[in-house]
Design an enzyme around this catalytic site. Sequence first.
Site, mmCIF file in Angstrom:
data_model
loop_
_atom_site.group_PDB
_atom_site.id
_atom_site.type_symbol
_atom_site.label_atom_id
_atom_site.label_comp_id
_atom_site.label_asym_id
_atom_site.label_seq_id
_atom_site.Cartn_x
_atom_site.Cartn_y
_atom_site.Cartn_z
ATOM 1 N N ALA A 109 1.256 4.150 -1.504
ATOM 2 C CA ALA A 109 1.192 5.031 -2.340
ATOM 3 C C ALA A 109 1.557 4.999 -3.765
ATOM 4 O O ALA A 109 1.786 3.642 -4.428
ATOM 5 C CB ALA A 109 1.827 6.438 -1.390
ATOM 6 N N GLY A 121 0.813 2.029 2.924
ATOM 7 C CA GLY A 121 -0.763 1.849 2.596
ATOM 8 C C GLY A 121 -1.310 0.988 2.084
ATOM 9 O O GLY A 121 -2.309 0.091 2.781
ATOM 10 N N GLU A 124 -1.064 -1.644 5.432
ATOM 11 C CA GLU A 124 -2.295 -0.623 6.011
ATOM 12 C C GLU A 124 -3.563 -1.200 5.897
ATOM 13 O O GLU A 124 -4.509 -1.537 6.648
ATOM 14 C CB GLU A 124 -1.601 0.244 6.767
ATOM 15 C CG GLU A 124 -0.303 1.153 6.773
ATOM 16 C CD GLU A 124 -0.322 3.050 7.354
ATOM 17 O OE1 GLU A 124 -0.492 3.402 7.676
ATOM 18 O OE2 GLU A 124 -0.351 2.898 5.946
ATOM 19 N N GLU A 146 7.970 3.743 5.151
ATOM 20 C CA GLU A 146 7.731 4.834 5.208
ATOM 21 C C GLU A 146 9.071 5.695 6.215
ATOM 22 O O GLU A 146 9.524 6.464 5.501
ATOM 23 C CB GLU A 146 6.012 5.257 5.721
ATOM 24 C CG GLU A 146 5.081 5.386 5.553
ATOM 25 C CD GLU A 146 4.556 3.261 5.491
ATOM 26 O OE1 GLU A 146 3.577 3.394 4.894
ATOM 27 O OE2 GLU A 146 5.221 2.431 6.130
#
Length: 704
Positions: free
Chosen positions: A69, A108, A111, A131
């Site tokens: 992020a 992310g 992901e 996270e």
Amino acid sequence: MKTEAAMNEVLSYERENRLVLITIANPPVNALSQQVRAGLLAAIDKFAMDESADIAIIIGNGRLFIGGADISEFGKPPLEPRLPDVINRVEACEKPVLAAIHGTALGGGLEVALGAHYRIAQGGAKLGLPEVRLGLLPGAGGTQRLPRLTGVDQALNMITSGTPLTAEQALEHGLVDRVDTQGDIRRAALLFARELQVENAPVRRTGALPRPTADAVLLQQWRERLEHRARGEVAALSALEAVEAATRTELGEGLVTERKLFLALMQTPQRAGLIHAFFAERAVGKLAELRDANPLPVEHVGVVGGGTMGAGIATAALLSDFDVTLVERDEGAAARARDTIATYLTAAVKRGKLDETACQAILEERLQTVDDYSRLAHADLIIEAVFESMDVKKTVFRTLDDVARPGAILATNTSYLDINEIASATNRPESVIGLHFFSPAHVMKLLEVVVADRTSPELVATAFALARRLGKTAVRAGVCDGFIGNRLLSHYRAAADHMLLDGASPYQVDRALRAYGFAMGPYAVADLAGLDIGYATRQRRAAERHPRERYPAWADELYHQGRLGQKTGKGYYRYPEGSRQGLEDPAVEKLIAATREQAGVTPRSFTDREIVDRYMAAMVNEAARIIEEGIAQRPLDIDVVLVHGYGFPRWRGGPMHAADQRGLASILADIHRYAEEDDHFWRPAPLLTQLVEQDRQFNSLNHS
């Protein structure tokens, strides 16, 4: 045929022989900013409509794939498009999408790769979902897609610890399809895509894979493990709930559960504390005095003293590719130091941090253990780690002044002593600095950089550069008794001793503080460090003791009885047959009760809440004095010291952040109330009083 177009400033679309390269270029870490998310969404839409393209490759420009992020967006309202929507669009694409991973794919970033249909990773790349370290769980499909590839057990290993896999491990666990060993991820990805093209490979959606299976026994084992490990943290347990949902529901419903849990974590104080700790760790090295100072080159490190601390410092330097010369008082002591270092390095081999060949090379080629100070003549940095005595240390520094080359850095590892006085033993006080390592020095991450009156800015810059190379977090401290960490420790430990004198049990104090989130209570810590350390400190300060100071006489008696903690099998706790798990000892409580009786104290009971409040009030009050005196430059420096060196729960952000969260007015009111009993110890720090009067928080000082 090759065509290229920019989707926006940070993402490009390049077509080459019916293959598309979607390249993210958002330096330094290709963070998933709003521009990157929008560009990726537009690129996938373009690819879906591009009749001249068969397969798309998502790749990162620079040194890594996607670092996660965009931290500049933390704490701000979310901007469209949301990452989950972007990843769902990638996965829904009707033509194959390949993720080409090099460097790192974290959070992310991983992901995004999970949303692709195929994955290739460069050898040595790291893939992880960290996270939980920010008080969150993967919120863009990670808890639903990862277990479909790796299985539940491995997914939980990754998600609940935040520990990444290497590319090779990722291949073994089914997270990637191929590992590139040639070091050119673009070329490897194009070759893989052409193979898929020739084979007319189908779209292979991770979310469409069968639900992962996990029996109730495995999930219960994970729940018990996390409850034991978490000590109040909620993110890992929420992640377990999300992964468990992946075993019960199809992707769409699982994503709804994951998002609900993610948004709930976003509102927790733990998330705020971990985000504060995250930014504090990055801000701690941003100092005005470093702006124009260049670090000096350091490749050869000298160490004086081969005890536990000196051997640990030498090991840390060796593991970071420094050459090390360690000096001891005689050949026998030098040989013992070498054996200790070899033991530490062997342990690193067992932990997988080092291979056997490298270990032998270090011992044979990069380590010298000698009994002759003149062998330090070519060292760039010499770290003294001898007995904590001013006379002994000044003698060492006089010798170093004679043998060290001009420009060499002379550092002391003292825990308490006045570095200005140590520097006065040399003709080069500007070359003297404090480097306070924490034991075991090759493991603990904190390094206090103690700046004396005449220490040059170049030395401070060098110390911070050294810390980075050693993999440590450096915090600047000024000169005083104990610097930041040990000065605070002596004060909040005194508050704990006062509670024992007034009626609390050492075991209740430890339990209450563990429940608050500390790794250990103060009396278990004392046993681990050795009660002789505390005794020596009390004796050193005896001449400075104020007549009104409440003294823990039972602690001296424990020392005189030979109860030195874990190393003797008895301290505050009993350690039967060498066990590291202490058992409560009624004999210690009798000894404390006798001290109360001699002092004329009528014992009373304490609640766990009162124990924590008094402990924290003492810590925060003294921390305010440390800031006011300039020993610590900002509250965040104190937060980092306590989190990395003293077992303070990271999820609470540090004591100054925790104080802000509770409210400074409430803490100050407690101190005034405690002062009614003892107005010598409980004197409100002027800075704390000022902040309350101005309705400000400690955090306001982090930005001033």
